[in-house]
Motif scaffolding. Structure first.
Motif, short mmCIF file in Angstrom:
data_model
loop_
_atom_site.label_atom_id
_atom_site.label_comp_id
_atom_site.label_asym_id
_atom_site.label_seq_id
_atom_site.Cartn_x
_atom_site.Cartn_y
_atom_site.Cartn_z
N PRO A 37 59.82 38.40 -8.14
CA PRO A 37 59.69 39.62 -9.23
C PRO A 37 58.36 39.56 -10.14
CG PRO A 37 61.34 37.79 -9.78
CD PRO A 37 60.83 37.37 -8.37
N LYS A 38 57.46 38.58 -9.93
CA LYS A 38 56.21 38.51 -10.47
C LYS A 38 55.04 39.09 -9.69
CE LYS A 38 57.53 35.37 -13.96
NZ LYS A 38 56.99 33.84 -14.51
N VAL A 39 55.48 39.28 -8.17
CA VAL A 39 54.29 39.84 -7.00
C VAL A 39 53.99 41.41 -7.46
CG1 VAL A 39 54.06 39.95 -4.79
CG2 VAL A 39 54.91 37.92 -5.55
N ASP A 40 52.74 41.53 -7.34
CA ASP A 40 52.40 43.02 -7.35
C ASP A 40 52.94 43.47 -5.96
OD1 ASP A 40 51.46 45.43 -7.93
OD2 ASP A 40 49.30 44.71 -7.36
N THR A 41 54.01 44.51 -6.09
CA THR A 41 54.35 45.06 -4.86
C THR A 41 53.65 46.39 -4.53
OG1 THR A 41 56.36 45.99 -6.34
CG2 THR A 41 56.70 43.90 -5.05
N THR A 42 52.89 46.82 -5.30
CA THR A 42 52.19 48.27 -5.14
C THR A 42 51.76 48.62 -3.66
OG1 THR A 42 51.68 48.42 -7.26
CG2 THR A 42 50.50 49.91 -5.83
N PRO A 43 50.97 47.48 -3.05
CA PRO A 43 50.71 47.47 -1.78
C PRO A 43 51.76 47.80 -0.60
CG PRO A 43 49.35 45.70 -2.76
CD PRO A 43 50.61 46.24 -3.67
N ILE A 44 52.68 46.75 -0.94
CA ILE A 44 53.97 46.85 -0.15
C ILE A 44 54.53 48.14 -0.17
CG2 ILE A 44 56.34 45.95 0.35
CD1 ILE A 44 55.04 43.28 -0.93
N GLN A 45 54.63 48.62 -1.40
CA GLN A 45 55.30 50.05 -1.51
C GLN A 45 54.55 51.08 -0.92
OE1 GLN A 45 55.47 51.34 -5.61
NE2 GLN A 45 57.25 52.73 -5.20
N GLU A 46 53.13 51.20 -0.84
CA GLU A 46 52.36 52.07 -0.24
C GLU A 46 52.61 51.99 1.29
OE1 GLU A 46 48.34 51.13 -1.74
OE2 GLU A 46 48.97 51.99 -3.46
N ARG A 47 52.60 50.91 1.78
CA ARG A 47 52.89 50.52 3.21
C ARG A 47 54.19 51.29 3.58
NH1 ARG A 47 51.77 44.63 4.74
NH2 ARG A 47 52.52 44.34 2.62
N ILE A 48 55.30 51.03 2.89
CA ILE A 48 56.63 51.75 3.22
C ILE A 48 56.44 53.01 3.05
CG2 ILE A 48 58.98 51.96 2.27
CD1 ILE A 48 58.79 48.94 1.29
N LEU A 49 55.74 53.58 2.44
CA LEU A 49 55.85 54.98 2.08
C LEU A 49 54.94 55.76 3.34
CD1 LEU A 49 55.21 55.53 -1.41
CD2 LEU A 49 57.30 56.22 -0.30
N LEU A 50 53.79 55.12 3.73
CA LEU A 50 52.87 55.45 4.88
C LEU A 50 53.74 55.39 6.26
CD1 LEU A 50 49.49 53.91 4.17
CD2 LEU A 50 50.19 55.95 4.23
N ARG A 51 54.64 54.21 6.48
CA ARG A 51 55.39 54.12 7.54
C ARG A 51 56.73 55.41 7.54
NH1 ARG A 51 56.26 47.72 8.25
NH2 ARG A 51 54.17 47.23 8.76
N GLN A 52 57.01 55.53 6.33
CA GLN A 52 57.80 56.60 6.25
C GLN A 52 57.22 58.16 6.89
OE1 GLN A 52 59.29 56.76 2.51
NE2 GLN A 52 61.01 55.19 2.92
N GLN A 53 55.89 58.34 6.27
CA GLN A 53 55.35 59.46 6.71
C GLN A 53 55.08 59.54 8.12
OE1 GLN A 53 52.17 59.57 4.06
NE2 GLN A 53 53.16 60.15 2.54
N VAL A 54 54.79 58.47 8.67
CA VAL A 54 54.49 58.39 10.26
C VAL A 54 55.67 58.68 11.05
CG1 VAL A 54 53.96 56.83 12.03
CG2 VAL A 54 52.44 56.75 9.96
#
Length: 83
Positions: free
Chosen positions: A60-77
């Motif tokens: 819960p305390k980890v910055d998950t912004t980079p993970i969220q961005e990767r998920i969105l990029l993979r969806q776009q691909v």
């Protein structure tokens, strides 16, 4: 001569009807593609939400912004490779 003109008119009308049929088939194909893309998008969104929730529960305390961005990029691909 007028018979020839009538034949030409009939031929033109046949061509127009054929074009309309072709356009109608293309519209139906595009509608099916849009429908499938919507289903794929819903699936990807559900998957992303589930992954996001899992990550938040684990760290819960980890910055998950980079993970969220990767998920969105993979969806776009995924959606781009569909075509």
């Amino acid at each position: 001569q007028s018979e020839r003109q009538l034949q030409d008119l009939v031929k033109q009308q046949d061509n127009k009807i054929t074009q309309l049929i072709d356009h109608s088939a293309e519209v139906k194909r595009l509608e099916a593609d849009v429908s499938q893309l919507k289903r794929l998008l819903q699936h990807a969104e559900t998957e992303a939400k589930t992954l996001w929730q899992e990550l938040r529960l684990q760290e819960p305390k980890v910055d998950t912004t980079p993970i969220q961005e990767r998920i969105l990029l993979r969806q776009q691909v995924k959606l781009r490779t569909y075509y």
